[in-house]
Design a protein around this motif. Structure first.
Motif, PDB file in Angstrom:
ATOM      1  N   ALA A  55       0.817  -1.217   0.000  1.00 51.14           N
ATOM      2  CA  ALA A  55       0.000   0.000   0.000  1.00 51.14           C
ATOM      3  C   ALA A  55       0.845   1.259   0.000  1.00 51.14           C
ATOM      4  O   ALA A  55       0.330   2.352  -0.269  1.00 51.14           O
ATOM      5  N   ALA A  56       2.148   1.154   0.265  1.00 51.38           N
ATOM      6  CA  ALA A  56       3.032   2.314   0.152  1.00 51.38           C
ATOM      7  C   ALA A  56       3.024   2.848  -1.278  1.00 51.38           C
ATOM      8  O   ALA A  56       3.210   4.055  -1.500  1.00 51.38           O
ATOM      9  N   TYR A  57       2.805   1.968  -2.247  1.00 53.28           N
ATOM     10  CA  TYR A  57       2.707   2.389  -3.651  1.00 53.28           C
ATOM     11  C   TYR A  57       1.604   3.422  -3.826  1.00 53.28           C
ATOM     12  O   TYR A  57       1.763   4.402  -4.572  1.00 53.28           O
ATOM     13  N   GLN A  58       0.481   3.236  -3.140  1.00 53.51           N
ATOM     14  CA  GLN A  58      -0.643   4.166  -3.249  1.00 53.51           C
ATOM     15  C   GLN A  58      -0.268   5.553  -2.750  1.00 53.51           C
ATOM     16  O   GLN A  58      -0.710   6.564  -3.304  1.00 53.51           O
ATOM     17  N   ALA A  59       0.562   5.606  -1.713  1.00 52.95           N
ATOM     18  CA  ALA A  59       1.015   6.900  -1.192  1.00 52.95           C
ATOM     19  C   ALA A  59       1.822   7.646  -2.241  1.00 52.95           C
ATOM     20  O   ALA A  59       1.720   8.872  -2.369  1.00 52.95           O
ATOM     21  N   ASN A 100       5.268  10.679   4.785  1.00 55.57           N
ATOM     22  CA  ASN A 100       6.164  10.640   5.949  1.00 55.57           C
ATOM     23  C   ASN A 100       5.898   9.407   6.814  1.00 55.57           C
ATOM     24  O   ASN A 100       6.818   8.808   7.373  1.00 55.57           O
ATOM     25  N   TRP A 101       4.629   9.062   6.903  1.00 52.29           N
ATOM     26  CA  TRP A 101       4.188   7.861   7.602  1.00 52.29           C
ATOM     27  C   TRP A 101       4.945   6.641   7.108  1.00 52.29           C
ATOM     28  O   TRP A 101       5.555   5.909   7.859  1.00 52.29           O
ATOM     29  N   TRP A 102       4.850   6.437   5.786  1.00 50.38           N
ATOM     30  CA  TRP A 102       5.425   5.252   5.162  1.00 50.38           C
ATOM     31  C   TRP A 102       6.944   5.282   5.173  1.00 50.38           C
ATOM     32  O   TRP A 102       7.588   4.221   5.216  1.00 50.38           O
ATOM     33  N   GLU A 103       7.527   6.451   5.122  1.00 52.58           N
ATOM     34  CA  GLU A 103       8.986   6.551   5.144  1.00 52.58           C
ATOM     35  C   GLU A 103       9.558   6.076   6.482  1.00 52.58           C
ATOM     36  O   GLU A 103      10.703   5.629   6.544  1.00 52.58           O
ATOM     37  N   PRO A 119       8.245 -13.634  -4.485  1.00 54.05           N
ATOM     38  CA  PRO A 119       7.713 -13.893  -3.134  1.00 54.05           C
ATOM     39  C   PRO A 119       6.612 -12.897  -2.772  1.00 54.05           C
ATOM     40  O   PRO A 119       6.823 -11.965  -1.998  1.00 54.05           O
ATOM     41  N   ASP A 120       5.437 -13.091  -3.343  1.00 55.89           N
ATOM     42  CA  ASP A 120       4.336 -12.147  -3.150  1.00 55.89           C
ATOM     43  C   ASP A 120       3.943 -12.013  -1.682  1.00 55.89           C
ATOM     44  O   ASP A 120       3.570 -10.938  -1.222  1.00 55.89           O
ATOM     45  N   TRP A 121       3.996 -13.107  -0.935  1.00 57.81           N
ATOM     46  CA  TRP A 121       3.630 -13.048   0.482  1.00 57.81           C
ATOM     47  C   TRP A 121       4.540 -12.066   1.222  1.00 57.81           C
ATOM     48  O   TRP A 121       4.085 -11.317   2.092  1.00 57.81           O
ATOM     49  N   LEU A 122       5.839 -12.066   0.851  1.00 61.13           N
ATOM     50  CA  LEU A 122       6.792 -11.187   1.526  1.00 61.13           C
ATOM     51  C   LEU A 122       6.487  -9.725   1.239  1.00 61.13           C
ATOM     52  O   LEU A 122       6.624  -8.861   2.111  1.00 61.13           O
ATOM     53  N   SER A 123       6.055  -9.442   0.015  1.00 60.82           N
ATOM     54  CA  SER A 123       5.763  -8.059  -0.355  1.00 60.82           C
ATOM     55  C   SER A 123       4.627  -7.478   0.473  1.00 60.82           C
ATOM     56  O   SER A 123       4.497  -6.260   0.585  1.00 60.82           O
ATOM     57  N   MET A 124       3.811  -8.344   1.053  1.00 61.89           N
ATOM     58  CA  MET A 124       2.691  -7.866   1.862  1.00 61.89           C
ATOM     59  C   MET A 124       3.057  -7.654   3.327  1.00 61.89           C
ATOM     60  O   MET A 124       2.338  -6.958   4.050  1.00 61.89           O
ATOM     61  N   LEU A 125       4.164  -8.245   3.760  1.00 63.20           N
ATOM     62  CA  LEU A 125       4.576  -8.132   5.156  1.00 63.20           C
ATOM     63  C   LEU A 125       5.855  -7.333   5.336  1.00 63.20           C
ATOM     64  O   LEU A 125       6.302  -7.124   6.461  1.00 63.20           O
ATOM     65  N   LEU A 126       6.443  -6.862   4.231  1.00 63.20           N
ATOM     66  CA  LEU A 126       7.730  -6.182   4.290  1.00 63.20           C
ATOM     67  C   LEU A 126       7.550  -4.700   4.614  1.00 63.20           C
ATOM     68  O   LEU A 126       7.776  -3.818   3.779  1.00 63.20           O
ATOM     69  N   PHE A 127       7.136  -4.434   5.838  1.00 66.20           N
ATOM     70  CA  PHE A 127       6.952  -3.053   6.281  1.00 66.20           C
ATOM     71  C   PHE A 127       8.306  -2.500   6.710  1.00 66.20           C
ATOM     72  O   PHE A 127       8.628  -2.427   7.895  1.00 66.20           O
ATOM     73  N   GLU A 128       9.113  -2.114   5.734  1.00 68.03           N
ATOM     74  CA  GLU A 128      10.434  -1.565   5.998  1.00 68.03           C
ATOM     75  C   GLU A 128      10.646  -0.324   5.132  1.00 68.03           C
ATOM     76  O   GLU A 128      10.221  -0.297   3.979  1.00 68.03           O
ATOM     77  N   PRO A 129      11.294   0.714   5.684  1.00 62.37           N
ATOM     78  CA  PRO A 129      11.430   1.997   4.972  1.00 62.37           C
ATOM     79  C   PRO A 129      12.057   1.895   3.586  1.00 62.37           C
ATOM     80  O   PRO A 129      11.603   2.579   2.658  1.00 62.37           O
ATOM     81  N   TYR A 174      12.024  -0.559   1.390  1.00 60.91           N
ATOM     82  CA  TYR A 174      11.047  -1.118   0.446  1.00 60.91           C
ATOM     83  C   TYR A 174       9.913  -0.130   0.209  1.00 60.91           C
ATOM     84  O   TYR A 174       9.523   0.123  -0.940  1.00 60.91           O
ATOM     85  N   SER A 175       9.388   0.463   1.269  1.00 57.68           N
ATOM     86  CA  SER A 175       8.280   1.410   1.137  1.00 57.68           C
ATOM     87  C   SER A 175       8.675   2.613   0.287  1.00 57.68           C
ATOM     88  O   SER A 175       7.901   3.075  -0.563  1.00 57.68           O
ATOM     89  N   THR A 176       9.889   3.140   0.513  1.00 56.92           N
ATOM     90  CA  THR A 176      10.352   4.287  -0.260  1.00 56.92           C
ATOM     91  C   THR A 176      10.455   3.946  -1.736  1.00 56.92           C
ATOM     92  O   THR A 176      10.077   4.758  -2.599  1.00 56.92           O
ATOM     93  N   ARG A 177      10.939   2.756  -2.033  1.00 58.62           N
ATOM     94  CA  ARG A 177      11.025   2.331  -3.439  1.00 58.62           C
ATOM     95  C   ARG A 177       9.633   2.238  -4.056  1.00 58.62           C
ATOM     96  O   ARG A 177       9.426   2.658  -5.199  1.00 58.62           O
ATOM     97  N   LEU A 178       8.675   1.715  -3.318  1.00 57.55           N
ATOM     98  CA  LEU A 178       7.314   1.610  -3.849  1.00 57.55           C
ATOM     99  C   LEU A 178       6.716   2.990  -4.102  1.00 57.55           C
ATOM    100  O   LEU A 178       6.025   3.194  -5.108  1.00 57.55           O
ATOM    101  N   MET A 179       6.965   3.940  -3.204  1.00 58.98           N
ATOM    102  CA  MET A 179       6.427   5.285  -3.396  1.00 58.98           C
ATOM    103  C   MET A 179       7.056   5.959  -4.606  1.00 58.98           C
ATOM    104  O   MET A 179       6.388   6.698  -5.345  1.00 58.98           O
TER     105      MET A 179
END
Length: 398
Positions: free
Chosen positions: A32-36, A83-86, A353-363, A365-370
């Motif tokens: 969901a970081a992608y949506q941000a 900022n949340w996701w970062e 590893p799609d399952w990992l992409s859903m649990l990888l709450f790390e800055p 990864y999130s920054t790359r998605l944003m």
């Protein structure tokens, strides 16, 4: 007189001076970081744009709640969301339990029907950190999302909706807070009106089997993506004319789809990821196709033969990069329980590893998605300009 006739004709044909815009954010866990990132581009390029209708399901409910609860306007709300996701880490979302604790819970919960028990003792992980994080960052010490109520009262928001699944009845339940809205009841799909709270977010995003169910009233609820076969339906029920839906699923080409992610017998990681995709990500694509077909049929009919049905313009933005495969690049940096789970599922034996992409709450990864989300939205600038122009005819915008 002719001006009144023109305005009436415009309403019938889908051309008018204003539209009721809806924002639909789907699930996908950490994806969901992608949506941000998408919303960041929209707020930068269309700072005056508003979404009077907002609906979220699963992880998308976290983003929707943040945007709808901020009383400063869309641009500041999006800035805060980014900022949340970062800063967000897995420690802010869940606390992994030890193997002994999981075993002890399994033994002690056998035959346990104490409905008053705290949900933190259930589930593979404890999501109390997420509850604390949401209370702090949404200024909801009492659990109420008071900013949503304020925005509705000020006329900035018509309605906000969060989708859950009732584990006892199997129904998809949409919790709605809004002004002068009509509820709905369909087979296995109902709405309930009332003030939205942190518990509604927690329930909507409670991944089954991983996150504990949440008690709302007398019932226990989980992730809204489990039973919601029509993710666009809440926004349509709430009378949105033009819907922007942000998916977290990469649209693979036929050549990519035919390329196997594993060789030989599939590891548990591949099976688990396929299951999660089917439950949380596939429905939006099918629902979008259904809406497009209905729109095409309605456009072929004169307005007076549409039997009350209306054209709903839809723009879906989805990742240009496979976010599941991208998550694989971060596997070597995993630590703690997530690393143990990845090893147990043989996650490195699959390309995606799609399952990992859903649990990888790390800055990282999130920054790359944003960044990907921002670039994807920027590449759709012309389509977004037409979408946000209420003077465009429906057939010109799709």
């Amino acid at each position: 007189m002719w001006e009144r006739i023109d305005k009436f004709s415009n309403r019938l044909t889908g051309l008018g001076d204003s539209c009721l815009y809806g924002l639909v954010l789907s699930g996908g866990g950490a994806r969901a970081a992608y949506q941000a990132g998408v919303m960041q581009y929209i707020s930068d390029s269309f700072p005056e744009q508003q979404f009077p209708i907002m609906t979220g399901v699963s992880a998308g409910s976290l983003n929707v709640a943040h945007l709808a609860n901020n009383t400063a306007g869309l641009r500041p709300a999006v800035s805060n969301l980014v900022n949340w996701w970062e800063k967000l880490t897995s420690d802010d979302v869940y606390r992994a339990k030890s193997g002994f604790q999981l075993f002890w819970n399994a033994v002690t919960k056998i035959g346990d029907d104490d409905d008053s028990a705290d949900e933190s003792g259930r589930g593979i992980v404890d999501t109390e950190p997420l509850r604390r994080f949401l209370r702090k960052n949404l200024n909801a010490d009492d659990g109420r999302l008071s900013g949503i109520t304020a925005n509705i009262r000020l006329g900035r928001l018509n309605a906000c909706a969060l989708v859950t699944t009732n584990y006892a009845t199997g129904q998809s339940v949409t919790w709605v807070e809004g002004d002068q809205i009509e509820g709905w009841e369909r087979p296995n799909r109902i709405s309930i009106q009332g003030p939205l709270t942190i518990d509604h977010i927690m329930a909507s995003s409670a991944l089954p089997g991983l996150f504990p169910a949440i008690k709302l009233g007398d019932m226990w609820y989980g992730d809204g993506g489990i039973r919601l076969a029509e993710p666009l339906s809440p926004a349509i029920h709430l009378r949105a004319d033009r819907i922007l839906a942000i998916s977290t699923r990469y649209g693979r080409s036929r050549l990519e789809a035919d390329d196997p992610a594993v060789i030989g017998y599939p590891p548990s990681a591949q099976i688990f990821g396929t299951l999660l995709n089917a439950v949380f990500l596939d429905h939006l694509d099918q629902d979008a196709l259904s809406v497009a077909r209905i729109n095409s049929l309605l456009r072929s009919l004169p307005p007076w033969r549409r039997k009350g049905m209306r054209i709903v313009n839809l723009l879906v933005i989805r990742p240009s990069v496979d976010l599941g495969r991208l998550a694989g690049e971060f596997q070597s940096d995993l630590g703690g329980a997530l690393n143990l789970l990845a090893r147990g599922l043989r996650s490195k034996d699959t390309k995606s590893p799609d399952w990992l992409s859903m649990l990888l709450f790390e800055p990282d990864y999130s920054t790359r998605l944003m960044e990907i989300g921002y670039d994807d939205a920027r590449n759709l600038k012309e389509r977004l300009e037409r979408f946000f122009d209420p003077g465009k005819r429906w057939s010109d915008v799709c």
